[in-house]
Every structure is written in C-alpha cells, then in structure tokens.
Design a protein around this motif. Structure first.
Motif, PDB file in Angstrom:
ATOM      1  N   VAL A  91      23.806  11.099  -0.864  1.00 35.99           N
ATOM      2  CA  VAL A  91      24.564  12.282  -1.568  1.00 35.99           C
ATOM      3  C   VAL A  91      24.146  12.432  -3.016  1.00 35.99           C
ATOM      4  O   VAL A  91      24.190  11.589  -3.705  1.00 35.99           O
ATOM      5  CB  VAL A  91      25.999  12.167  -1.609  1.00 35.99           C
ATOM      6  N   ASP A  92      23.569  13.833  -3.324  1.00 30.41           N
ATOM      7  CA  ASP A  92      23.280  13.991  -4.832  1.00 30.41           C
ATOM      8  C   ASP A  92      24.478  14.955  -5.267  1.00 30.41           C
ATOM      9  O   ASP A  92      24.405  14.504  -6.554  1.00 30.41           O
ATOM     10  CB  ASP A  92      22.079  15.028  -4.549  1.00 30.41           C
ATOM     11  N   SER A  93      25.200  15.455  -4.525  1.00 25.90           N
ATOM     12  CA  SER A  93      26.412  16.276  -5.352  1.00 25.90           C
ATOM     13  C   SER A  93      27.086  16.966  -3.968  1.00 25.90           C
ATOM     14  O   SER A  93      27.046  16.705  -2.822  1.00 25.90           O
ATOM     15  CB  SER A  93      25.709  17.573  -6.084  1.00 25.90           C
ATOM     16  N   TRP A  94      28.211  17.627  -4.229  1.00 26.60           N
ATOM     17  CA  TRP A  94      29.005  18.095  -3.354  1.00 26.60           C
ATOM     18  C   TRP A  94      28.323  19.157  -2.286  1.00 26.60           C
ATOM     19  O   TRP A  94      28.657  19.498  -1.250  1.00 26.60           O
ATOM     20  CB  TRP A  94      30.181  19.096  -3.989  1.00 26.60           C
ATOM     21  N   LEU A  95      27.147  19.822  -2.790  1.00 31.30           N
ATOM     22  CA  LEU A  95      26.449  20.821  -2.284  1.00 31.30           C
ATOM     23  C   LEU A  95      25.071  20.241  -1.551  1.00 31.30           C
ATOM     24  O   LEU A  95      24.516  21.029  -1.040  1.00 31.30           O
ATOM     25  CB  LEU A  95      26.000  22.091  -3.123  1.00 31.30           C
ATOM     26  N   ASP A  96      24.506  19.051  -2.133  1.00 26.45           N
ATOM     27  CA  ASP A  96      23.228  18.788  -1.950  1.00 26.45           C
ATOM     28  C   ASP A  96      23.157  17.033  -1.533  1.00 26.45           C
ATOM     29  O   ASP A  96      23.883  16.080  -2.015  1.00 26.45           O
ATOM     30  CB  ASP A  96      22.388  18.892  -3.175  1.00 26.45           C
ATOM     31  N   GLU A  97      22.349  16.937  -0.434  1.00 24.92           N
ATOM     32  CA  GLU A  97      22.024  15.404  -0.288  1.00 24.92           C
ATOM     33  C   GLU A  97      20.464  15.634   0.125  1.00 24.92           C
ATOM     34  O   GLU A  97      19.784  16.517   0.408  1.00 24.92           O
ATOM     35  CB  GLU A  97      23.072  15.270   0.732  1.00 24.92           C
ATOM     36  N   HIS A  98      20.050  14.345   0.451  1.00 21.84           N
ATOM     37  CA  HIS A  98      18.741  14.226   0.806  1.00 21.84           C
ATOM     38  C   HIS A  98      18.336  12.956   1.801  1.00 21.84           C
ATOM     39  O   HIS A  98      19.326  11.981   1.649  1.00 21.84           O
ATOM     40  CB  HIS A  98      17.636  14.241  -0.291  1.00 21.84           C
ATOM     41  N   ALA A  99      17.272  12.665   2.357  1.00 19.67           N
ATOM     42  CA  ALA A  99      16.986  11.726   3.162  1.00 19.67           C
ATOM     43  C   ALA A  99      15.464  11.651   3.350  1.00 19.67           C
ATOM     44  O   ALA A  99      14.869  12.523   3.350  1.00 19.67           O
ATOM     45  CB  ALA A  99      17.502  11.638   4.572  1.00 19.67           C
ATOM     46  N   VAL A 100      15.022  10.436   3.310  1.00 19.96           N
ATOM     47  CA  VAL A 100      13.383  10.201   3.275  1.00 19.96           C
ATOM     48  C   VAL A 100      13.080   9.614   4.739  1.00 19.96           C
ATOM     49  O   VAL A 100      13.624   8.875   5.235  1.00 19.96           O
ATOM     50  CB  VAL A 100      12.853   9.063   2.312  1.00 19.96           C
ATOM     51  N   TRP A 101      12.171  10.622   5.282  1.00 20.85           N
ATOM     52  CA  TRP A 101      11.648   9.728   6.606  1.00 20.85           C
ATOM     53  C   TRP A 101      10.219   9.480   6.532  1.00 20.85           C
ATOM     54  O   TRP A 101       9.346   9.964   5.866  1.00 20.85           O
ATOM     55  CB  TRP A 101      11.349  11.126   7.697  1.00 20.85           C
ATOM     56  N   ASP A 102      10.225   8.079   6.924  1.00 23.66           N
ATOM     57  CA  ASP A 102       8.648   7.522   6.736  1.00 23.66           C
ATOM     58  C   ASP A 102       7.838   7.555   7.921  1.00 23.66           C
ATOM     59  O   ASP A 102       6.755   6.828   8.375  1.00 23.66           O
ATOM     60  CB  ASP A 102       9.199   5.913   6.525  1.00 23.66           C
ATOM     61  N   GLY A 103       8.108   8.314   9.062  1.00 25.31           N
ATOM     62  CA  GLY A 103       7.333   8.635  10.085  1.00 25.31           C
ATOM     63  C   GLY A 103       7.637   7.456  11.265  1.00 25.31           C
ATOM     64  O   GLY A 103       6.720   7.177  12.077  1.00 25.31           O
ATOM     65  N   ALA A 147       0.932  -1.203   0.017  1.00 23.95           N
ATOM     66  CA  ALA A 147      -0.015  -0.046   0.045  1.00 23.95           C
ATOM     67  C   ALA A 147       0.898   1.222   0.035  1.00 23.95           C
ATOM     68  O   ALA A 147       1.942   1.135   0.355  1.00 23.95           O
ATOM     69  CB  ALA A 147      -0.811  -0.016   1.326  1.00 23.95           C
ATOM     70  N   SER A 148       0.364   2.557  -0.284  1.00 24.81           N
ATOM     71  CA  SER A 148       0.988   3.534  -0.433  1.00 24.81           C
ATOM     72  C   SER A 148       0.665   4.490   0.684  1.00 24.81           C
ATOM     73  O   SER A 148      -0.354   4.618   1.238  1.00 24.81           O
ATOM     74  CB  SER A 148       0.627   4.382  -1.741  1.00 24.81           C
ATOM     75  N   TYR A 149       1.781   4.845   1.231  1.00 23.62           N
ATOM     76  CA  TYR A 149       1.452   5.819   2.462  1.00 23.62           C
ATOM     77  C   TYR A 149       2.551   7.027   2.240  1.00 23.62           C
ATOM     78  O   TYR A 149       3.450   6.917   1.667  1.00 23.62           O
ATOM     79  CB  TYR A 149       1.978   5.283   3.765  1.00 23.62           C
ATOM     80  N   ARG A 150       2.178   8.036   2.886  1.00 25.98           N
ATOM     81  CA  ARG A 150       2.842   9.381   2.703  1.00 25.98           C
ATOM     82  C   ARG A 150       4.291   9.354   3.820  1.00 25.98           C
ATOM     83  O   ARG A 150       4.222   9.183   4.659  1.00 25.98           O
ATOM     84  CB  ARG A 150       1.936  10.546   3.307  1.00 25.98           C
ATOM     85  N   THR A 151       5.068   9.855   2.900  1.00 23.41           N
ATOM     86  CA  THR A 151       6.610  10.122   3.424  1.00 23.41           C
ATOM     87  C   THR A 151       6.849  11.526   3.190  1.00 23.41           C
ATOM     88  O   THR A 151       6.214  12.330   2.458  1.00 23.41           O
ATOM     89  CB  THR A 151       7.663   9.315   3.097  1.00 23.41           C
TER      90      THR A 151
END
Length: 604
Positions: A395-407, A357-361
């Motif tokens: 890591v996306d680049s030298w200046l950017d990165e991201h993370a996903v939180w699922d609650g 099922a799909s849930y919001r992150t």
C-alpha cells in the motif's frame, strides 16, 4: 496461599462484632492428631489448642469443606483438655489436607471470632472412596424410534457412597467442536440422560455435596463410544459464492448421519423468494455424512441471499428424521472497480541466474479515485487464461498500491516465454475489467567486456604491515599512485606476521544479467637493488573472505598476467570484487597498477 483461603472463609462466614466487645490476644496455633481417613468418605481427628483456646474451626481440601458447612460452626473445646474431635466428609476428593485455627472465645453458632490463631495444616492425606457400580446404555447409536419419536438413554447406578454422583457427556458435535454436558444422577436406580447430538463417551464422577467442582473422576467407569443423532437442531448450509452468470454454488450440508437423503429448498432475497430458485437433491450421503446440494446462479440477483429448505434423512442406525436447514449465499459477479492500472515494463527477462545478477522485472501500479479495497490482489494469467501468480500489493496510500512481478509462478519457477495478462482480483476471484499485458522473454543479454586499469594506491581498501616491514607510497620507482611492498626494512624477524606487508584492493563491476570470467593483471616488479624479489596475488571468495587462486609474481618489471576465474564466487553484495597483493621474508616489490578484465552479459 492456603492460609489466605482459610482466613477468607472465616471472614465470609462471620458477623459484625458488637461495639464494646473486649479484645483478646491471638492464641497459639493448634495441633492436629489422630487424623484418620480409613472410613470411606470421612476424615476424623482431634484438634488441640493452648490454654487460651476455647473453640476451633476445622476444614478439609483447601478449605472447600469446613465445620461451618457441616453444621457445627466453631467447635467448642473441652475446658480441661482444650481439645475436640471432628468428622468432615471427604466425598469428591481423592486426597487433601486438614487445616485448623483456634479462637480465644467460645462464640455461639453464627458469631465471629475476635482473635484467632494462625493456621495449622496437615500433610496430604489419601481419602477413601466407594466405587459405584455403573450400567451404561447398551445401544451405541441413539436416534429415533420407528414412530419418529426420539430415543432416550439412561444410566443405572448402585452406590453406597455419599456426595453427589454425576455423569459427563463428553462429545464432539456436528461442527467438530468439543463439548461437555453434566447430568446429576441418583445413587441408586436409573436416571434418564438428556444427551446432545454428537459422538463421545459417558464418564462417572463423584463430587462434593458442598462444592460441585471438587470431583473424583472414575477413569475406569467410562462408556463405550456412543453416537447421538436426533437432528433436533437445524443444519446450517455452507455455500460458496457465485461469481458468474453460469456459475453454480456447489454446497455441502453437513450431517452426522449415513444413509440416504432428500432435500428441497428455495433462495430468498430480502425475505422474498426469488422466482424460479426452488431446487431439490437426493441420493446417498457422503462418507463424512454431508449432503451435496448445487444451487445454480442463473436468474439469481447479485447480493447477500438466503437458502432455506428441509432435508429428510433415512439412517439405518438412527431411523428417519426431517430437519430444517438454512444458509447464506453470496452472489457477486463484479470485479474490482479500479480507475488505473499500469506496468513499468511491458517486456521482462526473468532469466534464471545467480542471486547477485540483475534481471528485468515489472512494477504493477493500481489506482482508485475514491479508495482502494485492500482485500484485492494482483493476478497474473497466461495466454490460456490460467492463473499463474497472485501478488499481495504494497500500500502506497489510500488511493495507490503496487506489486512487483519477477516472471515467476507460485512455485517460484520462471514462467515460459509468452504474453501474460495483469489484472486486479477480488477475494472471490473476480477480475477487473481493466488489465494490462506483459511479454516474458528468456534472453541472456549481450556479452560485454569490462576492462579498467587502477593504481595500486587508488584501488586499496585495506592492508596489513608487519612490525619489521614497510608499505611505501609511492614505490621507489616514483610512479604516481604506486606502492612499494618492502619486507624486513625495520628488523630481520620472519616469525609469524612480522615480515608480511600486503594490501587488499577492490573494484566495483557493472550491473549484469550474469557474469563470466574475471582476471587481474599486475604491472610491477622487484625493486632496484633487490633482484629476485617476488610477490603473490590472490582473489577473495565472497562467502567467507578466504583467498583463492593465488599466483606468484616474478621479479621481472612488466605486466604479470593474473589467473582467470569465474566472477560469481567473488562477487560481494554491492558487485565489488577484492584481491590482495603482498610479500614477506626480505622481498622488496614495486607495483604501479592493476588491470581488471571481466566478461559479463547485459541487456543491450
């Protein structure tokens, strides 16, 4: 391998042959007889060559001991018997072999052999040894005398053997590392041992006088466990970093003692004592021997600092001792200096549902105008400021990165409803000034109904037709997109799959928070002229593909209601649900369409 060892020993011990020396043919390999190791520390025997052999080289124990080392070099062979006796020491060996080669010349000591034979190697022989009598130190704790001087340890040997005797101090030092100290000792009398601080045992060895790595380990000649603690080396203080102005570094100073301690120290920055940084501590040592020391952060500057001091220990077993100590202290009160922090959703719904099922992150994005510190993490704190989750960014680049939180928290459990703070955090736990909030709500979504009619042909994904049957398109009634399932149109066999005709059909369901019921209704009936014909409709379980909830469809032309079941066991990874319809044994059945009805919960 052993032949190469002997050849290497011969070459290493040779000298250059003068030009003009006549060449000799290699003699035959010698024989070894009368080998005897019954006399402690000796192997004796006879080496015999052929008629063209004039001298021999003999060695013991992988050629670690040879006649060149014992002073005889090449042994002259008797001219009449072409034989010679030998006697090699075996001290330091529990077993070994005798190896020998012969030479066609009788070179003087120090000269080389122009042409020597291949090696003869004996079977493994057991050496005879003499077990020494050992008297170990009676004091199991060695520290300081009442006047503060270091206590000493000695071992007494009474030995009639040869080679060299050694004692090995095998111990664990105050850092928990295993270490060894080897001390040569006299065969008769006492030898003082220089033992390093630590906990361990003493063990006696007898070694070859020619090769110190050939030794006999007397496993029955080990001392009881001993502890040596003279504190002759400075201690190193391990101090946790200070990350706030009111913080304190709760450090521990490891020692190998028990008893009480008194410690004084100060903090230095770039070699200069920080004003007001002096401190002291006293009390009992912990069970593991460590001394607790607290260094307050108030008044200390940020940066790499040094803690220096002395500790006086009164140990009831080892006496009093005073030792210097030092250690590094990091004071860092600055959080990550990121330039940007965003979240893709400020409200998420981490409902505990099935995996399909799909849930919001929410996706957390970090940006720095210069260059990111990749040691930093993303931290989630609840409304009370308690940390609930640490995320490792991608890591996306030298200046950017991201993370996903699922609650969810570190244990994988869904966090309670509430507002949570998102920030960057460095390895010391300092949060960034820049932060965002995310609201977590445990709603289940809105109940919806999915209903779609598909033709038998348009929804077909697979099929099977036995050799006696036929799948006709369109069916005999001529409906667009229909299929006719006609068993035994080609032959009359009903064995095995001969008369079976079926199709596998499927449909993709909408994305959902969670799924409820699922049903397939069929419009069709028996073909004209084949009244009474029936068909069967089944659903396919996602885990193994097996059919479940089979229902027989009657011959009447019209809508045949399917079985209502739970959707979740049928869902494939792409949200597709499969069913099959078929017949056999002379039945003829026409199907126009299927109507799929599914209930599901979705975000509004």
């Amino acid at each position: 391998m052993r032949r190469h060892l002997l050849a290497a020993a011969l070459i290493a011990g040779s000298v250059t042959v003068l030009a003009g020396t006549p060449a000799y043919a290699a003699p035959a390999a010698p024989t070894l007889t009368d080998l005897d190791t019954s006399v402690a520390g000796h192997v004796t025997g006879t080496v015999t060559g052929g008629a063209d052999a004039q001298s021999a080289w003999v060695c013991w124990g992988h050629c670690h001991v040879n006649t060149g080392q014992t002073g005889d070099w090449w042994i002259p062979l008797d001219p009449s018997t072409h034989a010679a006796t030998f006697d090699l020491p075996t001290w330091g060996f529990s077993e070994g072999e005798v190896g020998a080669v012969v030479c066609s010349t009788a070179p003087p000591k120090g000269a080389s052999c122009d042409s020597y034979s291949t090696q003869t190697l004996s079977d493994t022989l057991t050496a005879t040894d003499v077990i020494p009598t050992v008297t170990w130190p009676t004091d199991a704790t060695i520290g300081h005398n009442p006047d503060g001087s270091d206590q000493q340890a000695s071992v007494t040997m009474d030995d009639a053997g040869g080679g060299s005797l050694r004692v090995v101090w095998s111990y664990q030092n105050e850092n928990g590392d295993n270490a060894l100290v080897t001390v040569p000792v006299a065969h008769t009398g006492s030898t003082q041992l220089a033992l390093a601080d630590g906990v361990g045992t003493l063990t006696a060895y007898r070694c070859s006088e020619f090769n110190g790595y050939d030794c006999v380990y007397y496993h029955d000649l080990s001392s009881p466990q001993m502890t040596v603690a003279r504190s002759s080396q400075p201690y190193y203080l391990s101090a946790p970093a200070i990350t706030s102005t009111v913080g304190t570094s709760h450090a521990t100073l490891p020692t190998s003692h028990h008893g009480t301690f008194q410690a004084t120290w100060h903090v230095s920055a770039d070699g200069t004592e920080v004003s007001g940084s002096a401190g002291s501590a006293s009390g009992p040592l912990a069970d593991d021997g460590s001394a607790p020391i607290d260094v307050p952060g108030s008044g200390l500057p940020d940066g790499d600092l040094t803690v220096e001091g002395t500790i006086a220990i009164d140990d009831p077993d080892f006496g009093p001792s005073t030792t210097a100590f030092s250690g590094s202290l990091l004071v860092d009160r600055q959080g990550p200096a990121i330039e940007g922090l965003t979240v893709t959703r400020t409200g998420i719904h981490p409902t505990a549902i099935d995996a399909l099922a799909s849930y919001r992150t929410t996706t957390i994005k970090v940006h720095d105008d210069t260059q990111l510190d990749y040691a930093d993490k993303i931290v989630i704190d609840n409304a009370s400021g308690a940390q609930v989750r640490v995320l490792e960014p991608e890591v996306d680049s030298w200046l950017d990165e991201h993370a996903v939180w699922d609650g969810r928290d570190e244990a994988g459990d869904v966090v309670p409803d509430g507002t949570y703070t998102v920030s960057a955090v460095d390895p010391l736990g300092n949060r960034s000034d820049l932060h965002r909030t995310v609201a977590v709500a445990h709603t289940s979504g809105v109940l919806k109904t999915f209903s779609r009619t598909v033709t038998a042909g348009g929804s077909k994904v697979d099929g099977f037709v036995g050799r006696c049957s036929n799948l006709k398109s369109p069916a005999s009634r001529g409906w667009s997109g229909s299929r006719g399932y006609y068993a035994n149109t080609r032959c009359r066999s009903t064995r095995g799959d001969d008369s079976v005709v079926l199709t596998v059909n499927g449909i993709q369901l909408p994305q959902a928070v969670r799924y409820g019921s699922f049903r397939v209704d069929t419009y069709g009936g028996a073909s004209r002229g084949y009244g009474g014909s029936q068909a069967a409709l089944s659903y396919h379980r996602a885990s193994d593909g097996d059919v479940v909830s089979t229902r027989t469809l009657g011959s009447t032309l019209g809508t045949h209601t399917g079985t209502s079941v739970s959707t979740t066991p049928l869902l494939l990874a792409n949200r597709v649900v499969l069913w099959s319809l078929g017949t056999a044994n002379f039945n003829h059945y026409d199907v126009k369409s299927f109507t799929v009805t599914a209930r599901y919960y979705a975000w509004s």
